[in-house]
Design an enzyme around this catalytic site. Structure first.
Site, short mmCIF file in Angstrom:
data_model
loop_
_atom_site.label_atom_id
_atom_site.label_comp_id
_atom_site.label_asym_id
_atom_site.label_seq_id
_atom_site.Cartn_x
_atom_site.Cartn_y
_atom_site.Cartn_z
N LYS A 200 65.99 -26.25 26.82
CA LYS A 200 66.74 -24.97 26.09
C LYS A 200 67.05 -25.08 25.16
CE LYS A 200 69.71 -21.64 28.38
NZ LYS A 200 70.23 -21.50 29.37
N ARG A 226 76.45 -21.57 21.15
CA ARG A 226 76.41 -22.81 22.04
C ARG A 226 75.31 -23.30 21.41
NH1 ARG A 226 77.33 -19.11 26.79
NH2 ARG A 226 75.78 -17.42 27.14
N LYS A 257 62.02 -23.60 27.68
CA LYS A 257 62.71 -22.33 27.38
C LYS A 257 63.27 -22.22 25.88
CE LYS A 257 66.04 -19.69 28.60
NZ LYS A 257 67.25 -19.66 29.38
N SER A 283 64.47 -13.01 27.59
CA SER A 283 63.65 -11.56 27.56
C SER A 283 63.49 -11.40 26.61
CB SER A 283 65.30 -11.68 27.86
OG SER A 283 66.67 -12.07 27.03
C1 PBG Z 1 72.16 -19.71 30.11
C2 PBG Z 1 70.61 -18.86 30.26
C3 PBG Z 1 69.91 -18.34 29.25
C4 PBG Z 1 69.19 -17.85 29.73
C5 PBG Z 1 69.34 -18.03 30.90
N1 PBG Z 1 70.21 -19.02 31.66
C6 PBG Z 1 70.45 -18.74 28.07
C7 PBG Z 1 71.29 -18.33 27.20
O1 PBG Z 1 72.24 -17.46 26.97
O2 PBG Z 1 72.06 -19.06 26.34
C8 PBG Z 1 68.29 -17.69 29.59
C9 PBG Z 1 67.29 -15.97 30.00
C10 PBG Z 1 66.17 -14.74 29.13
O3 PBG Z 1 67.12 -15.00 27.44
O4 PBG Z 1 65.95 -14.80 28.73
N2 PBG Z 1 72.57 -19.84 31.31
#
Ligand code: PBG
Length: 332
Positions: A200, A226, A257, A283
């Protein structure tokens, strides 16, 4: 001796195989199928009526009742795999209450049983006052690893007991997969899958999600983003080490991702690590295509299908995408 191959374009044209849709269908390496898509869904405790999510066409912050109706309609559209994100009203800094999420899992499973595959995101970011994915140190300069893993393990175990088919930790703490696997084993929950958000990246493509999940990190202490727990976009070795480590700790499915900006990594890890790979078209990626389409600069359907084709080609066995429920309407 064989004749040397003639590369003269009049004799050996590569365009022969591109000449018609039917020939292209045959020679293509990628066949998209809505069976391979997972739809993310949001349930928000504090709302009375569902709300659209800015940028994510067709996606809503749902109520506990509304989600069942939405999932019925998804099933009619041929989508039966979901990734659940729950947003509780009460926020905390430690000792979290996961009952809102477990209730949603029980409701969904009571209603749909084995007709749906229900993955549940395991993270603290929608439950913390500060929006970070874990418990903060007293000076608020760091996320405490082991204390956070304990909470995540508790959450994952409760979700599995409530009937989740799969738990998906998305926090990026060290050691959480091993800890969750051990807890599931010890509670006779060995058939629950673990899908690790293992690669991630610390990405700017998560914007619309954070609005939907109420998880934007607030500026607390030195910890304004983060970056100290997610992978730096330029550090590929970290990604490979995460994959190796999560396999050793017992993950069943590995996830990468975002998708399109990291296809090089996906292509590499899906060949090197022989596990099913999921890719999350996040997203911001989905919203970017929608944004172009709104301006008349892209055909939405073709843009989304092209993105999914690229993700599959690079090695994804499954795609988590906000557009899953539109796949049928797009011809899949
Ligand atoms: C964090 C989390 C994130 C996404 C899913 N779970 C990212 C974040 O806020 O760092 C992102 C998914 C997306 O953007 O569609 N628990």
């Amino acid at each position: 001796m064989a004749e040397p191959i003639e590369c003269n374009s009049r004799k050996m044209t590569l365009r022969r195989l591109r000449q018609s849709p039917l020939v292209r269908e045959l020679v293509n390496d990628v066949v998209l199928d809505k069976k391979k898509l997972i739809q993310p869904v949001f349930i928000v405790e504090s709302i009375k009526k569902r709300e659209p999510v800015l940028g994510l066409t067709g996606v809503f912050r749902e109520t506990s009742e509304g989600i069942l109706k939405q999932m019925e309609s998804d099933l009619h559209a041929g989508i039966n795999k979901f990734l659940l994100f729950c947003v509780p009203s009460v926020k905390a800094r430690s000792q979290f209450d996961f009952s809102f999420t477990t209730k949603q899992i029980e409701n969904i499973k009571k209603h749909f049983g084995h007709d749906v595959f229900l993955g549940v995101d395991v993270c603290l970011c929608s439950s913390t006052e500060h929006g970070h994915c874990g418990i903060l140190s007293v000076d608020e300069n760091t996320v405490l690893n082991d204390q956070t893993v304990l909470e995540l393990t508790k959450a994952a175990t409760e979700y599995a007991k409530a009937g989740a088919d799969c738990v998906a930790p998305s926090d990026m703490m060290d050691g959480r997969i091993g800890s969750i696997r051990a807890a599931l084993q010890s509670q006779n929950l060995e058939s629950t899958l673990i899908m690790s958000y293992c690669i991630k990246f610390h990405s700017r493509f998560y914007g619309p999600f954070r609005v939907a999940a109420d998880s934007t990190p607030k500026n607390s202490g030195k910890l304004k983003d983060r970056a100290s727990y997610q992978i730096d976009p330029g550090f590929s070795k970290d990604a490979f080490l995460c994959a190796q480590r999560d396999i050793e700790e017992g993950a069943d499915i590995l996830m990468l991702k975002p998708g399109l900006p990291y296809l090089d990594i996906l292509s590499h890890v899906s060949k090197k690590f022989l596990k099913p790979w999921a890719v999350y078209e996040v997203s911001g990626e989905y919203a970017a295509i929608e944004g172009l389409a709104e301006k008349g600069l892209m055909d939405a359907r073709l843009g989304h299908l092209e993105a999914w084709t690229s993700l599959s080609r690079a090695g994804a066995s499954m795609i988590i995408t906000y557009g899953a429920r539109r796949a049928k309407e797009w011809g899949l």
